[in-house]
Scaffold this active site. Structure first.
Site, mmCIF file in Angstrom:
data_model
loop_
_atom_site.group_PDB
_atom_site.id
_atom_site.type_symbol
_atom_site.label_atom_id
_atom_site.label_comp_id
_atom_site.label_asym_id
_atom_site.label_seq_id
_atom_site.Cartn_x
_atom_site.Cartn_y
_atom_site.Cartn_z
ATOM 1 N N ARG A 42 28.394 -41.760 44.553
ATOM 2 C CA ARG A 42 27.233 -41.416 43.723
ATOM 3 C C ARG A 42 27.140 -39.903 43.527
ATOM 4 O O ARG A 42 26.755 -39.430 42.456
ATOM 5 C CB ARG A 42 25.942 -41.946 44.364
ATOM 6 N N THR A 77 21.491 -40.117 37.023
ATOM 7 C CA THR A 77 21.443 -41.114 35.946
ATOM 8 C C THR A 77 21.416 -40.445 34.573
ATOM 9 O O THR A 77 22.125 -40.867 33.656
ATOM 10 C CB THR A 77 20.197 -42.015 36.128
ATOM 11 N N ARG A 129 29.227 -37.425 35.287
ATOM 12 C CA ARG A 129 28.230 -37.441 34.206
ATOM 13 C C ARG A 129 27.886 -36.019 33.751
ATOM 14 O O ARG A 129 27.639 -35.777 32.570
ATOM 15 C CB ARG A 129 26.978 -38.196 34.651
ATOM 16 N N ASN A 147 26.145 -43.103 29.898
ATOM 17 C CA ASN A 147 26.458 -42.214 31.025
ATOM 18 C C ASN A 147 27.756 -42.568 31.755
ATOM 19 O O ASN A 147 27.950 -42.233 32.918
ATOM 20 C CB ASN A 147 25.256 -42.088 31.965
ATOM 21 N N HIS A 181 29.366 -46.483 36.308
ATOM 22 C CA HIS A 181 28.436 -47.098 37.256
ATOM 23 C C HIS A 181 28.991 -46.968 38.668
ATOM 24 O O HIS A 181 30.195 -47.073 38.880
ATOM 25 C CB HIS A 181 28.265 -48.598 36.946
HETATM 26 P P1 DAT Z 1 22.301 -45.477 37.746
HETATM 27 O O1 DAT Z 1 23.314 -45.925 36.739
HETATM 28 O O2 DAT Z 1 22.373 -43.995 37.977
HETATM 29 O O3 DAT Z 1 22.359 -46.258 39.026
HETATM 30 P P2 DAT Z 1 19.871 -46.941 37.170
HETATM 31 O O4 DAT Z 1 20.352 -47.975 38.123
HETATM 32 O O5 DAT Z 1 18.496 -46.423 37.360
HETATM 33 O O6 DAT Z 1 20.859 -45.702 37.107
HETATM 34 O O7 DAT Z 1 19.950 -47.519 35.671
HETATM 35 C C1 DAT Z 1 21.072 -48.274 35.279
HETATM 36 C C2 DAT Z 1 21.481 -47.833 33.906
HETATM 37 O O8 DAT Z 1 20.430 -48.115 32.989
HETATM 38 C C3 DAT Z 1 21.728 -46.344 33.773
HETATM 39 O O9 DAT Z 1 23.045 -45.982 34.141
HETATM 40 C C4 DAT Z 1 21.481 -46.121 32.317
HETATM 41 C C5 DAT Z 1 20.368 -47.108 32.002
HETATM 42 N N1 DAT Z 1 19.056 -46.479 32.075
HETATM 43 C C6 DAT Z 1 18.356 -46.165 33.192
HETATM 44 N N2 DAT Z 1 17.183 -45.595 32.906
HETATM 45 C C7 DAT Z 1 17.125 -45.538 31.552
HETATM 46 C C8 DAT Z 1 16.169 -45.063 30.604
HETATM 47 N N3 DAT Z 1 15.021 -44.519 31.002
HETATM 48 N N4 DAT Z 1 16.471 -45.168 29.291
HETATM 49 C C9 DAT Z 1 17.607 -45.716 28.875
HETATM 50 N N5 DAT Z 1 18.560 -46.194 29.707
HETATM 51 C C10 DAT Z 1 18.324 -46.115 31.028
HETATM 52 MG MG MG Z 2 21.756 -48.130 39.568
#
Ligand code: DAT
Ligand code: MG
Length: 151
Positions: free
Chosen positions: A87, A93, A104, A114, A117
């Site tokens: 991570r 994110t 990223r 982004n 995963h």
């Molecule tokens: P990560 O991928 O860093 O674990 P996450 O689990 O909070 O992030 O969210 C999963 C995915 O969802 C993230 O890679 C992109 C999308 N995402 C998260 N928050 C978002 C938002 N506010 N608007 C649009 N897409 C979002």
């Molecule tokens: Mg996540």
């Protein structure tokens, strides 16, 4: 004896932009071991299961559509603290909140695009592992298959 495992996936934008080899190289150079890799186009159902924790959020439908929009590279990487440090290598994110030097931070601008995963906890990984019993996950099969012998 296996060390910690993390599920890392290059999303469709990362594949389309030609970032596969760069991303793999970063994990290799850090010292992690690639124990499983598979290219697939996730179905909408698989994408929804992958992101089940976000079901109901406003961005969920777009997220599922995006993840199933093209090939992804699903990988399992092994090594000490690979979940947490993976991570760190991936970044925040929102790519604009990610430091330069992270994946990223170096390659993205949009949260919805982004690139990659990574599992955020060993528990999340275990949950995905158990998902095997009621669906069609790509990850656990991959781990079970590839941990049965040298790759
Ligand atoms: P990560 O991928 O860093 O674990 P996450 O689990 O909070 O992030 O969210 C999963 C995915 O969802 C993230 O890679 C992109 C999308 N995402 C998260 N928050 C978002 C938002 N506010 N608007 C649009 N897409 C979002
Ligand atoms: Mg996540």
């Amino acid at each position: 004896e296996r060390e910690e495992l993390s599920f890392i996936m290059i999303k469709p934008d990362g594949v389309q932009r030609g970032l596969i080899s760069d991303i793999i190289a970063r994990f290799e150079r850090k010292g992690y071991k690639l124990v499983g890799i598979k290219v697939l186009v996730p179905t909408q159902a698989l994408a929804a299961k992958h992101y089940a924790e976000h079901d109901g959020k406003p961005f969920f439908p777009k997220l599922v559509n995006f993840l199933s929009s093209g090939p992804v590279v699903a990988m399992v990487w092994e090594g000490k603290s690979v979940v947490k440090y993976g991570r760190t290598m991936i970044g925040a994110t929102n790519p604009l909140a990610s430091s330069p030097g992270t994946i990223r931070g170096d390659y993205g601008i949009d949260t919805g695009r982004n690139i990659i995963h990574g599992s955020d906890s060993v528990e999340a990984l275990a949950a995905k592992h158990y998902a095997e019993h009621d669906g069609k996950p790509f990850f656990p099969k991959l781990v079970n298959f590839l941990s049965s012998g040298p790759v």
